[in-house]
Scaffold this active site. Structure first.
Site, PDB file in Angstrom:
ATOM      1  N   TYR A  32      13.104  45.247  -6.995  1.00  0.00           N
ATOM      2  CA  TYR A  32      14.304  44.824  -5.831  1.00  0.00           C
ATOM      3  C   TYR A  32      13.777  46.057  -5.012  1.00  0.00           C
ATOM      4  O   TYR A  32      12.968  46.864  -5.016  1.00  0.00           O
ATOM      5  CB  TYR A  32      15.495  45.097  -6.412  1.00  0.00           C
ATOM      6  N   ARG A  51       5.779  48.661  -1.495  1.00  0.00           N
ATOM      7  CA  ARG A  51       6.217  49.413  -2.466  1.00  0.00           C
ATOM      8  C   ARG A  51       6.761  48.041  -3.451  1.00  0.00           C
ATOM      9  O   ARG A  51       6.353  48.155  -4.783  1.00  0.00           O
ATOM     10  CB  ARG A  51       7.174  50.111  -2.494  1.00  0.00           C
ATOM     11  N   ARG A 100      14.160  32.109 -24.683  1.00  0.00           N
ATOM     12  CA  ARG A 100      14.041  33.516 -24.688  1.00  0.00           C
ATOM     13  C   ARG A 100      13.164  34.434 -25.405  1.00  0.00           C
ATOM     14  O   ARG A 100      13.028  34.334 -26.728  1.00  0.00           O
ATOM     15  CB  ARG A 100      15.519  34.263 -24.983  1.00  0.00           C
ATOM     16  N   HIS A 102      10.124  37.725 -25.360  1.00  0.00           N
ATOM     17  CA  HIS A 102       9.943  38.886 -24.618  1.00  0.00           C
ATOM     18  C   HIS A 102       8.560  38.746 -23.845  1.00  0.00           C
ATOM     19  O   HIS A 102       8.390  39.095 -22.693  1.00  0.00           O
ATOM     20  CB  HIS A 102       9.867  40.240 -25.659  1.00  0.00           C
ATOM     21  N   LYS A 149      10.180  50.128  -9.169  1.00  0.00           N
ATOM     22  CA  LYS A 149      11.653  49.844  -8.758  1.00  0.00           C
ATOM     23  C   LYS A 149      12.048  48.618  -9.397  1.00  0.00           C
ATOM     24  O   LYS A 149      12.196  47.633  -8.925  1.00  0.00           O
ATOM     25  CB  LYS A 149      11.569  49.682  -7.369  1.00  0.00           C
ATOM     26  N   GLU A 182      14.641  63.472 -10.414  1.00  0.00           N
ATOM     27  CA  GLU A 182      15.215  62.870  -9.181  1.00  0.00           C
ATOM     28  C   GLU A 182      16.690  62.805  -9.345  1.00  0.00           C
ATOM     29  O   GLU A 182      17.348  63.488 -10.443  1.00  0.00           O
ATOM     30  CB  GLU A 182      14.649  61.699  -8.782  1.00  0.00           C
TER      31      GLU A 182
HETATM   32  N1  PMP Z   1      15.034  57.224  -6.509  1.00  0.00           N
HETATM   33  C1  PMP Z   1      15.874  56.297  -7.228  1.00  0.00           C
HETATM   34  C2  PMP Z   1      16.174  56.220  -8.488  1.00  0.00           C
HETATM   35  C3  PMP Z   1      16.649  55.178  -6.317  1.00  0.00           C
HETATM   36  O1  PMP Z   1      16.983  54.219  -6.870  1.00  0.00           O
HETATM   37  C4  PMP Z   1      16.235  55.484  -4.996  1.00  0.00           C
HETATM   38  C5  PMP Z   1      16.844  54.262  -3.925  1.00  0.00           C
HETATM   39  N2  PMP Z   1      17.899  54.008  -3.903  1.00  0.00           N
HETATM   40  C6  PMP Z   1      15.484  56.311  -4.382  1.00  0.00           C
HETATM   41  C7  PMP Z   1      14.859  57.520  -5.292  1.00  0.00           C
HETATM   42  C8  PMP Z   1      15.266  56.554  -3.204  1.00  0.00           C
HETATM   43  O2  PMP Z   1      14.278  55.603  -2.535  1.00  0.00           O
HETATM   44  P1  PMP Z   1      14.442  55.215  -1.002  1.00  0.00           P
HETATM   45  O3  PMP Z   1      14.425  56.352  -0.105  1.00  0.00           O
HETATM   46  O4  PMP Z   1      13.332  54.304  -1.132  1.00  0.00           O
HETATM   47  O5  PMP Z   1      15.560  54.382  -0.907  1.00  0.00           O
END
Ligand code: PMP
Length: 285
Positions: A32, A51, A100, A102, A149, A182
């Site tokens: 997403y 991305r 279903r 995997h 993502k 993060e």
């Molecule tokens: N880390 C995570 C886990 C995220 O989900 C996001 C976005 N919500 C970010 C970093 C920041 O990414 P962006 O600046 O592209 O929104």
């Protein structure tokens, strides 16, 4: 009335139907993006789409949408939905299978879904919207591919929720070596003695588009020393400033991490300068 996009058509959200056999539903098997748009203008669009395409390639989902097609979908949704400021959510799952299993099935069609949600405004341009974040701090318990993502966000959801349960709006994470990765939905920056630092890109973090924009703008328009390097939990707690960054938060000043007040307990002077630079140049890329 709001409209969403599903597999080529625009419709009211209640008419958008997806099979329960969709692998997005059964496995969280999808990718997403969230792209912000202010007064009809999208921020970091090319980077977000790039991305998404790398994420789709990383999990072998073949989808032939070009950046131009994505732009058209986003522009249409912006036009068809109310409000001057919108976040556009884009979602591609591997699609619905008859069973279903995997293993990646062959010959199924990806499901493409997109919708808009209203944003209150541009965080960096509106002091009323500049939240002073209080955040939680805990060990990162997610998977080893956080650079993808993925729509499978249960780990992030659980981390965010434990922050929310403590009355906080985000949770900063550290790995088993007590290095900051993060936050549950943001990247992290610290400032110490005028030097701006953020963890390096690797499998532990999402390559945030806001992170990239900040680094690019700082390199072009400022004399700040900027480092992409490992940051320890102790350094985070002793930083002069901490920021969390994301497409919808932009550069969010953190004033408290767990019980530790950061700096003066107010957004710091480096944040002031960086948010001003960000608001001047963020649409240039
Ligand atoms: N880390 C995570 C886990 C995220 O989900 C996001 C976005 N919500 C970010 C970093 C920041 O990414 P962006 O600046 O592209 O929104």
């Amino acid at each position: 009335m709001s409209l969403v996009y599903l597999n080529g058509d625009y419709m009211p959200p209640e008419q958008a139907k997806i099979s329960p056999m969709d692998r997005g539903f059964l496995f969280g098997d999808g990718i997403y993006e969230v792209v912000p748009a202010y007064h009809g203008k999208m921020l970091g669009f090319d980077a977000h789409i790039q991305r998404m395409q790398s994420g789709l390639a990383a999990i072998d989902i073949e989808l032939d949408y070009t950046a131009q097609q994505w732009r058209q979908i986003c522009d249409t949704l912006i036009a068809k939905n109310p409000g001057p400021n919108q976040g556009i959510y884009l979602h591609v799952s591997r699609g619905a299978d008859s069973k279903r299993n995997h293993a990646y099935p062959q010959g199924i069609t990806p499901t493409v879904f997109a919708f808009c949600f209203e944003l209150p405004g541009e965080p960096v341009c509106d002091p009323e919207l500049a939240t002073n974040y209080h955040v939680s701090l805990e060990q990162d318990k997610r998977w080893q591919r956080c650079n993808i993502k993925s729509t499978a966000l249960l780990g992030n959801v659980m981390h965010y929720q434990s922050g929310a349960a403590a009355g906080n709006k985000e949770t900063i994470l550290f790995n088993s070596d007590e290095q900051i990765t993060e936050a549950s939905s943001s990247n992290v920056f610290i400032v110490k003695d005028g030097v701006i630092s953020t963890p390096p890109l690797d499998h532990q973090i999402l390559p945030g588009i806001t992170r990239w924009l900040i680094l690019t703008i700082l390199a072009e328009y400022s004399d700040f020393a900027v480092q992409q390097r490992v940051i320890s939990k102790a350094e985070l707690l002793n930083a002069d400033e901490v920021w969390i960054t994301s497409a919808t938060k932009e550069v969010g000043p953190v004033v408290k991490v767990a019980d530790q007040v950061i700096g003066s307990g107010q957004p710091g002077p480096v944040w002031q300068q960086v948010q001003s630079l960000f608001s001047q140049h963020k649409f240039d890329y």
